[in-house]
Design a protein around this motif. Structure first.
Motif, short mmCIF file in Angstrom:
data_model
loop_
_atom_site.label_atom_id
_atom_site.label_comp_id
_atom_site.label_asym_id
_atom_site.label_seq_id
_atom_site.Cartn_x
_atom_site.Cartn_y
_atom_site.Cartn_z
N CYS A 5 0.85 -1.19 0.00
CA CYS A 5 0.00 0.00 0.00
C CYS A 5 0.88 1.24 0.00
O CYS A 5 1.90 1.28 0.70
CB CYS A 5 -0.91 0.04 1.23
SG CYS A 5 -2.23 -1.17 1.22
N ARG A 7 0.54 5.61 0.12
CA ARG A 7 -0.28 6.82 0.22
C ARG A 7 0.47 7.92 -0.51
O ARG A 7 1.68 8.07 -0.35
CB ARG A 7 -0.51 7.21 1.67
CG ARG A 7 -1.42 8.44 1.79
CD ARG A 7 -1.86 8.73 3.20
NE ARG A 7 -2.82 7.71 3.62
CZ ARG A 7 -2.67 6.94 4.71
NH1 ARG A 7 -1.62 7.05 5.46
NH2 ARG A 7 -3.59 6.06 5.01
N GLY A 34 -8.37 1.19 -2.66
CA GLY A 34 -7.92 2.39 -1.97
C GLY A 34 -8.92 3.51 -2.14
O GLY A 34 -10.12 3.29 -2.17
N LEU A 47 -4.73 6.62 -1.87
CA LEU A 47 -4.25 5.37 -1.28
C LEU A 47 -4.37 4.30 -2.35
O LEU A 47 -5.44 4.13 -2.94
CB LEU A 47 -5.08 4.97 -0.06
CG LEU A 47 -4.71 3.63 0.59
CD1 LEU A 47 -3.32 3.70 1.24
CD2 LEU A 47 -5.76 3.22 1.61
N CYS A 49 -3.54 0.19 -3.05
CA CYS A 49 -3.18 -1.09 -2.45
C CYS A 49 -3.35 -2.19 -3.48
O CYS A 49 -4.37 -2.25 -4.18
CB CYS A 49 -4.05 -1.41 -1.24
SG CYS A 49 -3.90 -0.22 0.11
N CYS A 82 -0.99 -1.48 6.89
CA CYS A 82 -2.15 -0.88 6.25
C CYS A 82 -3.20 -1.95 6.03
O CYS A 82 -2.89 -3.03 5.51
CB CYS A 82 -1.76 -0.25 4.92
SG CYS A 82 -3.13 0.53 4.06
#
Length: 91
Positions: A5, A7, A34, A47, A49, A82
């Protein structure tokens, strides 16, 4: 397949140019989960992932964004802990 993940905070002309929806389209194309949301300071927080390769590809796309966007900076933070969401949302 390795999962991760990331950000990201995307700076520039990224609000009002379909940046969040285009990011969602890219994420879904690469089977990522995300979110993308507008921040009060004009940035977009994202985000991502999923598989490392897909996260890398979409993270690189963030520098381009959709037509009309003018990205000046992308800050990335790889998340060790995460809980990956089960879908991709826009806020």
């Amino acid at each position: 397949m390795a999962e991760c993940c990331v950000r990201a905070w995307v700076t520039g002309k990224v609000q009002g140019v379909w940046f969040r929806r285009s990011t969602q389209h890219q994420a879904l194309e690469y089977r990522l989960t995300g979110y993308a949301k507008n921040l009060p300071d004009g940035r977009v927080e994202v985000l991502l992932c999923g598989s490392r390769d897909a996260v890398k590809t979409v993270s690189e796309w963030l520098w381009q964004g959709p037509e009309g966007a003018q990205v000046t900076h992308v800050e990335l933070d790889v998340l060790d802990q995460c809980h990956a969401p089960d879908h991709f949302a826009t806020y």
